[in-house]
Design a protein around this motif. Structure first.
Motif, PDB file in Angstrom:
ATOM      1  N   LEU A   3       0.856  -1.172   0.000  1.00  0.00           N
ATOM      2  CA  LEU A   3       0.000   0.000   0.000  1.00  0.00           C
ATOM      3  C   LEU A   3       0.899   1.230   0.000  1.00  0.00           C
ATOM      4  O   LEU A   3       1.780   1.369   0.849  1.00  0.00           O
ATOM      5  CB  LEU A   3      -0.910   0.020   1.234  1.00  0.00           C
ATOM      6  CG  LEU A   3      -1.995  -1.058   1.314  1.00  0.00           C
ATOM      7  CD1 LEU A   3      -2.837  -0.846   2.561  1.00  0.00           C
ATOM      8  CD2 LEU A   3      -2.872  -1.041   0.069  1.00  0.00           C
ATOM      9  N   PHE A   4       0.660   2.130  -0.923  1.00  0.00           N
ATOM     10  CA  PHE A   4       1.512   3.302  -1.059  1.00  0.00           C
ATOM     11  C   PHE A   4       0.883   4.511  -0.369  1.00  0.00           C
ATOM     12  O   PHE A   4      -0.316   4.550  -0.120  1.00  0.00           O
ATOM     13  CB  PHE A   4       1.773   3.586  -2.531  1.00  0.00           C
ATOM     14  CG  PHE A   4       2.531   2.495  -3.218  1.00  0.00           C
ATOM     15  CD1 PHE A   4       3.912   2.417  -3.093  1.00  0.00           C
ATOM     16  CD2 PHE A   4       1.871   1.510  -3.955  1.00  0.00           C
ATOM     17  CE1 PHE A   4       4.622   1.395  -3.706  1.00  0.00           C
ATOM     18  CE2 PHE A   4       2.577   0.489  -4.569  1.00  0.00           C
ATOM     19  CZ  PHE A   4       3.950   0.437  -4.445  1.00  0.00           C
ATOM     20  N   GLY A   5       1.720   5.507  -0.083  1.00  0.00           N
ATOM     21  CA  GLY A   5       1.271   6.696   0.621  1.00  0.00           C
ATOM     22  C   GLY A   5       1.059   6.464   2.104  1.00  0.00           C
ATOM     23  O   GLY A   5       0.343   7.224   2.761  1.00  0.00           O
ATOM     24  N   THR A   6       1.687   5.434   2.643  1.00  0.00           N
ATOM     25  CA  THR A   6       1.436   5.032   4.032  1.00  0.00           C
ATOM     26  C   THR A   6       2.608   5.307   4.963  1.00  0.00           C
ATOM     27  O   THR A   6       2.483   5.132   6.162  1.00  0.00           O
ATOM     28  CB  THR A   6       1.136   3.522   4.094  1.00  0.00           C
ATOM     29  OG1 THR A   6       2.241   2.805   3.519  1.00  0.00           O
ATOM     30  CG2 THR A   6      -0.129   3.190   3.315  1.00  0.00           C
ATOM     31  N   GLU A   7       3.747   5.701   4.429  1.00  0.00           N
ATOM     32  CA  GLU A   7       4.920   5.867   5.283  1.00  0.00           C
ATOM     33  C   GLU A   7       5.707   7.100   4.865  1.00  0.00           C
ATOM     34  O   GLU A   7       5.681   7.508   3.703  1.00  0.00           O
ATOM     35  CB  GLU A   7       5.830   4.631   5.173  1.00  0.00           C
ATOM     36  CG  GLU A   7       6.335   4.374   3.766  1.00  0.00           C
ATOM     37  CD  GLU A   7       7.136   3.088   3.638  1.00  0.00           C
ATOM     38  OE1 GLU A   7       8.220   3.130   3.012  1.00  0.00           O
ATOM     39  OE2 GLU A   7       6.680   2.055   4.166  1.00  0.00           O
ATOM     40  N   GLY A   8       6.371   7.711   5.823  1.00  0.00           N
ATOM     41  CA  GLY A   8       7.256   8.830   5.519  1.00  0.00           C
ATOM     42  C   GLY A   8       6.529  10.144   5.356  1.00  0.00           C
ATOM     43  O   GLY A   8       5.676  10.292   4.480  1.00  0.00           O
ATOM     44  N   ALA A   9       6.875  11.127   6.204  1.00  0.00           N
ATOM     45  CA  ALA A   9       6.234  12.441   6.119  1.00  0.00           C
ATOM     46  C   ALA A   9       6.722  13.232   4.923  1.00  0.00           C
ATOM     47  O   ALA A   9       6.022  14.114   4.434  1.00  0.00           O
ATOM     48  CB  ALA A   9       6.494  13.225   7.408  1.00  0.00           C
ATOM     49  N   ASP A  10       7.934  12.931   4.437  1.00  0.00           N
ATOM     50  CA  ASP A  10       8.521  13.661   3.330  1.00  0.00           C
ATOM     51  C   ASP A  10       8.373  12.877   2.031  1.00  0.00           C
ATOM     52  O   ASP A  10       8.179  11.652   2.031  1.00  0.00           O
ATOM     53  CB  ASP A  10      10.003  13.932   3.589  1.00  0.00           C
ATOM     54  CG  ASP A  10      10.227  14.789   4.818  1.00  0.00           C
ATOM     55  OD1 ASP A  10       9.418  15.705   5.044  1.00  0.00           O
ATOM     56  OD2 ASP A  10      11.200  14.523   5.556  1.00  0.00           O
ATOM     57  N   TRP A  11       8.503  13.589   0.911  1.00  0.00           N
ATOM     58  CA  TRP A  11       8.512  12.918  -0.378  1.00  0.00           C
ATOM     59  C   TRP A  11       9.715  11.965  -0.442  1.00  0.00           C
ATOM     60  O   TRP A  11      10.839  12.336  -0.091  1.00  0.00           O
ATOM     61  CB  TRP A  11       8.604  13.926  -1.512  1.00  0.00           C
ATOM     62  CG  TRP A  11       7.291  14.596  -1.800  1.00  0.00           C
ATOM     63  CD1 TRP A  11       6.865  15.809  -1.350  1.00  0.00           C
ATOM     64  CD2 TRP A  11       6.237  14.065  -2.607  1.00  0.00           C
ATOM     65  NE1 TRP A  11       5.594  16.072  -1.828  1.00  0.00           N
ATOM     66  CE2 TRP A  11       5.188  15.029  -2.608  1.00  0.00           C
ATOM     67  CE3 TRP A  11       6.082  12.881  -3.340  1.00  0.00           C
ATOM     68  CZ2 TRP A  11       4.002  14.831  -3.298  1.00  0.00           C
ATOM     69  CZ3 TRP A  11       4.887  12.691  -4.036  1.00  0.00           C
ATOM     70  CH2 TRP A  11       3.866  13.652  -4.013  1.00  0.00           C
ATOM     71  N   HIS A  12       9.467  10.731  -0.896  1.00  0.00           N
ATOM     72  CA  HIS A  12      10.532   9.742  -0.970  1.00  0.00           C
ATOM     73  C   HIS A  12      10.087   8.634  -1.923  1.00  0.00           C
ATOM     74  O   HIS A  12       8.928   8.576  -2.351  1.00  0.00           O
ATOM     75  CB  HIS A  12      10.814   9.149   0.410  1.00  0.00           C
ATOM     76  CG  HIS A  12       9.667   8.317   0.937  1.00  0.00           C
ATOM     77  ND1 HIS A  12       8.497   8.872   1.386  1.00  0.00           N
ATOM     78  CD2 HIS A  12       9.513   6.964   1.048  1.00  0.00           C
ATOM     79  CE1 HIS A  12       7.664   7.907   1.760  1.00  0.00           C
ATOM     80  NE2 HIS A  12       8.256   6.742   1.563  1.00  0.00           N
TER      81      HIS A  12
END
Length: 634
Positions: A114-123
């Motif tokens: 599932l994408f968009g689920t981790e990391g506050a910054d663009w990565h």
């Protein structure tokens, strides 16, 4: 790397037939360049910060239709999948269920990740490995929430050791190589290049074009109008056709949608032919009285585009973001733009340039002197100035409205949004200008966070009203119909001219020989409003503090840069203090600025001179043009 004849032919065909470039064992796909974006929207507001526009699933809590595209897989292999994304709510709610979840589907089959689920910054989020066969592959972005999931790009590679770069400089080089963006297209040479397609940019371009100037108008969105477009939906404010140049405002009136402030103006002279026309329109279309956050039709995007396209001397470039330029000494010689969809770059050569971007992006790139924030009282002597200068600015509005349905409607819970209570929630059905965020933030570098915080406020408040409020029955049949995702900004950089207009200039009606357009709006300054019980959240509501003024004619010297010799400006980025901006920033006033700049540009072309020399040597000629007003369309 060596290629056989077959691989070279495949590469050649891909260059001709696809909107991305695959080379060897890597395939790079820009999300915003998908063949069919479905219900996803293109967001370019942070392009200078993250290096690209991106796709966003702005569904108001309802999953949007899939975005799809096809790619050619050059050879069988085990491909590693990388997706550039982020969990946009993580800065505020890292433990909450991420609101922007989405899947990546290969020929209709979702990857396990599932994408968009981790990391506050663009990565680059690792999507694992997948076995792919040679031939056509259908990719789909499948939104799961309707709450603004976002995807910048997708990388498929058989080199499992490759980790694509995240830092902006290396990522920009990586992106250019991956997309084979080695050449910059020559768009043309113009006498005036106008950057920014808001009201001020449109009137600048049309005015200059009608006076015989060859113009390029460059806008980084698919529509014109800026804050007055259907994307943001701010009504036009300020009065036109006022002394000392009562014919300034002709183009504003021509392109501007009929609405609240044109009706107000018509009521001042109800017997005039123009007023009767306005009354007839309002009678047939009463919804046009809705000034802000009204129906899409109120803002007449098509009317603005058609008005520009009818001008034979204007070439219009939509979806084109200016990110670089060329200079010779203190003169701009060309600007370089990037198509926000394809990423292709174009160069526009010019003799004169006008910064109508609002954020003063062009002036900033050129090294023009500018200010941000509030000046101190000691510096300006203004009554509204603080004792010590600071970075406080007027903020960005994210407006919204709901509608009444015949059946009850539901709305999801939003644990990642602002958590409201009966005491703190706003029991309203639409959000107007005062839903304003980022007044203590950098409106350029932090615009994505500013907009996202506004979305947390809108969605969190609506979720509470629908699910928990003691008055939820009142809202049971109401549904969110529209929430802006492009922020409506009021203030960021202000370029400095040979004269910096102050609050006391306006309040004391200080006369200047180079008086031009007339500002009529009060000195209207916005401040963040604290809400008891939400002290730990950044403000999302503002208050306005206004001082009434007598209509005041603003000097021409505020409309050109003091250190970039061929740069004009029009709109909210002209040479004024923070306090004076409170009056001149409204869009009908900005449109008159554009008319003056267009006239001055025509004179500068005619006399082969600079904006400053229009003031020095050709002011009388400019006054004659302002007295006549802009010629009508041929």
């Amino acid at each position: 790397m060596k290629y056989n004849i077959l691989n070279i032919r495949i590469l050649f065909l891909l260059l001709l037939c696809s909107r991305f470039i695959s080379y060897g064992q890597q395939i790079f796909i820009e999300a915003e360049n998908f063949d069919d974006r479905g219900g996803w929207v293109v967001d370019q507001q942070s392009i200078d910060i993250i290096g690209s526009s991106y796709l966003m699933a702005h569904g108001l809590g309802v999953p949007v239709q899939d975005a799809t595209t096809t790619v050619q897989i050059p050879q069988n292999g085990n491909y590693r999948v990388w997706v550039r994304t982020r969990n946009w709510a993580a800065p505020w709610a890292p433990a909450a269920d991420p609101p922007g979840k989405f899947m990546l589907l290969f020929d209709g089959k979702p990857l396990p990740t599932l994408f968009g689920t981790e990391g506050a910054d663009w990565h680059w989020q690792d999507g694992g490995a997948v076995s792919l066969g040679k031939g056509e592959l259908r990719l789909s972005l499948h939104d799961m929430t309707g709450f603004n999931g976002r995807c910048d790009a997708i990388l498929l590679t058989t080199d499992h050791r490759l980790s694509p770069p995240n830092d902006n400089r290396n990522l920009a080089s990586f992106r250019r190589r991956a997309l084979d963006q080695k050449k910059t297209h020559f768009a043309g040479k113009y006498e005036l290049v106008v950057v920014g397609g808001g009201i001020a940019g449109i009137t600048t371009a049309i005015t200059a074009a009608r006076m015989g100037v060859k113009v390029a108008l460059i806008q980084n969105r698919p529509v014109l109008g800026g804050n007055n477009s259907s994307e943001i939906r701010v009504g036009l404010s300020g009065l036109i056709f006022k002394p000392p140049y009562a014919n300034l405002g002709k183009v504003v009136d021509e392109i501007g949608p009929i609405g609240h402030w044109t009706l107000y103006e018509a009521n001042q002279d109800p017997e005039a032919e123009r007023s009767r026309r306005i009354f007839e329109i309002i009678e047939k279309h009463p919804e046009k009285r809705q000034h802000n956050a009204g129906p899409k039709s109120n803002y007449e995007d098509e009317k603005k585009i058609e008005a520009v396209k009818r001008e034979k001397n204007i070439e219009l470039f939509l979806n084109m973001h200016v990110f670089d330029l060329q200079k010779r000494g203190d003169r701009i010689t060309a600007v370089i733009g990037k198509d926000i969809i394809s990423g292709k770059e174009s160069i526009f050569e010019g003799e004169l340039f006008a910064d109508c971007t609002g954020d003063a992006n062009l002036g900033f790139l050129a090294g023009a002197d500018f200010r941000m924030g509030r000046e101190s009282k000691a510096e300006t002597g203004e009554r509204s100035a603080p004792e010590k200068g600071d970075k406080l600015v007027m903020g960005t509005s994210v407006q919204w409205y709901s509608g009444e349905l015949s059946e009850p409607s539901s709305f999801p819970l939003t644990p990642w949004a602002i958590q409201f209570t009966e005491k703190t929630c706003q029991k309203i059905t639409r959000g107007d200008w005062d839903w304003e965020t980022g007044l203590r933030s950098d409106q350029i570098m932090e615009i994505e966070r500013i907009r996202d915080h506004a979305l947390r406020a809108v969605f969190g408040n609506w979720s509470y009203l629908k699910n928990f409020s003691q008055e939820k029955e009142r809202f049971s049949h109401r549904k969110l119909l529209w929430v802006a995702y492009i922020g409506g900004k009021r203030e960021s950089r202000r370029l400095l001219g040979d004269l910096i207009l102050t609050e006391q200039d306006i309040l004391n009606s200080i006369p200047y020989e180079d008086a031009t357009f007339t500002t009529t709006w009060p000195i209207d300054l916005h401040y963040p409003k604290a809400i008891e019980g939400l002290e730990n959240e950044e403000p999302f509501i503002s208050v306005a503090v206004s001082q009434n003024i007598t209509p005041y004619a603003v000097p021409f010297r505020t409309l050109y840069s003091r250190n970039i010799e061929n740069l004009f400006m029009a709109g909210r980025n002209i040479s004024v203090t923070h306090a004076a901006l409170g009056s001149v920033r409204v869009m009908r006033t900005g449109g008159m600025m554009g008319e003056v700049v267009g006239m001055a540009a025509a004179l500068a072309v005619k006399h082969k001179t600079t904006p400053r020399n229009i003031y020095r040597y050709h002011l009388k000629e400019l006054k004659v043009l302002m007295e006549r007003g802009v010629p009508g369309r041929e």
